[in-house]
Design a protein around this motif. Structure first.
Motif, PDB file in Angstrom:
ATOM      1  N   ASP A   1       0.796  -1.230   0.000  1.00 46.37           N
ATOM      2  CA  ASP A   1       0.000   0.000   0.000  1.00 46.37           C
ATOM      3  C   ASP A   1       0.829   1.280   0.000  1.00 46.37           C
ATOM      4  N   ARG A   2       2.162   1.198   0.086  1.00 45.64           N
ATOM      5  CA  ARG A   2       2.968   2.416   0.124  1.00 45.64           C
ATOM      6  C   ARG A   2       4.416   2.090  -0.255  1.00 45.64           C
TER       7      ARG A   2
ATOM      8  N   ARG B   1       5.809  -1.664  -6.156  1.00 40.19           N
ATOM      9  CA  ARG B   1       5.555  -0.438  -5.391  1.00 40.19           C
ATOM     10  C   ARG B   1       6.857   0.172  -4.875  1.00 40.19           C
TER      11      ARG B   1
ATOM     12  N   GLU C   1       5.373   6.927   3.911  1.00 38.99           N
ATOM     13  CA  GLU C   1       5.473   6.674   2.476  1.00 38.99           C
ATOM     14  C   GLU C   1       6.394   7.689   1.821  1.00 38.99           C
TER      15      GLU C   1
ATOM     16  N   ASP D   1      -3.324   1.644  -6.408  1.00 37.75           N
ATOM     17  CA  ASP D   1      -4.351   2.031  -5.440  1.00 37.75           C
ATOM     18  C   ASP D   1      -5.740   2.017  -6.051  1.00 37.75           C
TER      19      ASP D   1
END
Length: 620
Positions: free
Chosen positions: A267-268, A565, A343, A589
């Motif tokens: 997610d980051r 990512r 992040e 995302d």
């Protein structure tokens, strides 16, 4: 599992030694574990931790020269001391093994149906069947593992995809109807979507048959999602054990925390992935004290002096940390930091010059009705200093595209320029253009061992790359020491050969050899997919560091979106040779393509609902 579960396997004090050079070396020391009927346990740890040796000893499948002592009761039989006659009844009937590479299980000269026939012939009920009934039974066994096409039974292993071969291997393993399945890295060589399918298949069959399973893996997310309990091994000893959902939320050993921290978040993007400092201890250095002490930031002198075995620390939890009670709050605080790390935005300069430009590129193999399309109407741009990721399943065309850019494959149609050179001309290119092209683009392969000459020292390999750079007219040739320093290896490594290095060290050397030619574009083809999670984090950090320091551009080929990512500015998603979605890394995302969404859903999660199985199992 219910509280009335029946114990199937009980291992106590398992010790594995190897006689070498006139002395006995202990590789696995005092392992304790247990397994109940219908339960799945995971054994996780880095390469060299002793996972595979431990489970292979349960079937007396250790290589020559290895010895196993202790006790291991499987359905009432001590499998460590049983005779070969008794073990023939255990192997297959009581316990069967699924290997990482199904090619090692399947005879390339035998058709799929014949493989199952050979196993089923051991069963009296099968021998009593008529010929049509036997053929139907083979097809039924294939259907159980999701192969519904009857023609597969007539094919050879090489005619199947990796996922299909693994399904056949599973079918052959299950044909003996064992009570215990040992799955040794069963999905490591598969892409994320196929991995999820195989794991769901294994768990579904396990539930239907009420079998037990031991899953060996270096992927913590897979272990937590697929297993009821997890054992963590390091350097031949157990470090921690507990229910997977508890262990994933609250590690009680610094090594487990280190593994969890090294997992790249989906997610980051992090400025740097946390890594476990230091190296795996040598066998001789494991004799006294905690084996993780030299790499542990919470270690005190007593940790190097007292050997601590796995000991209970609460309900169904165990740890081998001497200071587990003292540092519990520190571990929890550090884990919270890892889970919610800040992040870092992707680095991207859209004004930088274009160094690779593909427009409507296609690649076909063969001609006429037998032609196979590997790439279809692909358009792609790479700018100076940019990191671009190619993402997709096996067979999506990722590697084919990368090989075209370095000249290992030729483009069938479309426009393709690399550093202003029209690479569609292929063999018609002037020699000066070929040299300019290949001096600016270098390739790092998935398996560094197969790309390094085993007879040459690391220094000789890097020096040869330097001489090649000089032939290309490069006046900035790096010395062997400079290359080693750039990839984070000490000068002493120059005297070693590839066989003396770990997988991560070999990959660093492969990257160093590519960098020795001072390229402006580095193509990395699944460079971390075969590495342990902690080593993977080191290599990803290294690539990001090199990019910042040198301004080199990266084309990163992978099926792992969590890795994407951490390295990519721009992402291209390929499905069956076509680009179905492209954009910045933020498309992860909010993807618009259904295929991209499918890839995201296939990324392993630590929660059990990723495989959608525990609610159906009625686990209590």
């Amino acid at each position: 599992m219910t509280e009335h579960a029946t114990r199937l396997l009980d291992v106590a004090g398992l010790t594995i030694g190897l006689r070498a050079g006139g002395e006995e070396r202990v590789l696995v020391d005092g392992v304790d574990l247990h397994l109940d009927l219908g339960e799945t346990i995971g054994i996780v740890g880095e390469s060299g931790s002793g996972k595979s040796l431990s489970v292979r000893s349960l079937l007396q499948l250790l290589p020559a020269g290895f010895t196993a002592t202790g006790a291991a009761q499987l359905s009432g039989v001590n499998v460590l001391t049983a005779s070969e006659r008794d073990m023939r009844r255990v192997r297959g009937r009581q316990a069967s093994m699924i290997l990482q590479d199904p090619f090692t299980m399947l005879n390339p000269l035998m058709r799929v149906g014949r493989h199952l026939e050979e196993v089923l012939r051991e069963k009296p009920q099968y021998r009593a069947m008529s010929k049509p009934e036997r053929a139907a039974e083979v097809l039924r066994r294939l259907e159980e593992v999701g192969i519904t096409d009857p023609s597969v039974a007539r094919r050879y292993p090489f005619q199947l995809s990796g996922g299909m071969r693994q399904r056949v291997g599973i079918a052959a393993t299950l044909a003996t109807d064992p009570a215990l399945i040992i799955a040794d890295e069963p999905t490591t060589a598969l892409d994320a979507v196929t991995q999820q399918e195989i794991l769901e298949l294994l768990i579904s069959i396990q539930r239907q048959r009420h079998m037990s399973m031991i899953m060996i893996t270096h992927d913590l997310r897979v272990a937590f999602a697929a297993c009821d309990r997890v054992y963590v091994m390091y350097a031949g000893a157990m470090m921690e054990a507990g229910p997977s959902d508890e262990l994933s939320r609250s590690p009680r050993h610094p090594y487990t925390l280190g593994l969890l921290a090294s997992e790249p978040p989906l997610d980051r993007r992090l400025a740097r992935l946390p890594v476990i400092k230091g190296e795996l201890p040598s066998v001789r250095a494991r004799e006294v004290g905690c084996r993780f002490a030299d790499r542990c930031e919470w270690a005190v002198p007593a940790c190097s002096e007292e050997t601590v075995r796995l000991a209970p620390i609460g309900d169904d939890r165990a740890s081998a940390c001497l200071r587990v009670d003292e540092i519990g709050s520190d571990l929890a605080a550090r884990f919270e930091t890892v889970e919610h790390g800040a992040e870092e935005p992707a680095l991207q300069d859209l004004s930088a010059p274009v160094i690779v430009s593909l427009d409507g590129v296609s690649k076909q193999y063969g001609h006429g009705s037998g032609a196979v399309t590997a790439l279809a109407d692909v358009s792609l741009t790479i700018r100076q200093g940019q990191a671009v990721a190619l993402v997709g399943e096996s067979g999506s065309g990722k590697t084919t595209l990368g090989r075209c850019l370095v000249g290992l494959e030729s483009v069938t149609q479309g426009a393709a320029e690399v550093f202003g050179i029209d690479i569609t001309q292929g063999s018609r290119l002037p020699r000066t253009d070929v040299r300019a092209w290949r001096s600016k683009v270098q390739y790092v392969f998935q398996d560094p061992y197969s790309s390094l000459n085993p007879r040459m020292t690391i220094g000789q390999t890097l020096a040869e790359a330097g001489r090649q750079a000089a032939l290309f007219g490069d006046t900035r040739v790096l010395s062997v020491e400079e290359v080693l320093e750039r990839v984070g290896l000490r000068p002493q490594y120059a005297a070693r050969r590839p066989s003396a290095l770990s997988g991560g060290e070999r990959q660093r050397v492969a990257i160093g050899r590519a960098l020795a030619l001072n390229p402006e574009l580095l193509i990395c083809d699944e460079p971390v997919s075969a590495l342990d999670v902690s080593v993977q984090a080191q290599v990803l950090n290294l690539l990001n560091d090199i990019r910042r320091e040198t301004g080199i551009a990266l084309l990163f080929i992978t099926h792992d979106l969590a890795v994407v990512r951490q390295v990519a500015d721009t992402v291209y998603v390929l499905e069956k040779g076509r680009v179905v979605e492209t954009g910045s890394a933020e498309i992860l995302d909010s993807p618009t393509s259904g295929y991209t969404k499918q890839l995201l859903e296939a990324v392993p999660r630590t929660s059990s609902d990723w495989l959608g199985k525990r609610s159906q199992m009625g686990k209590s």
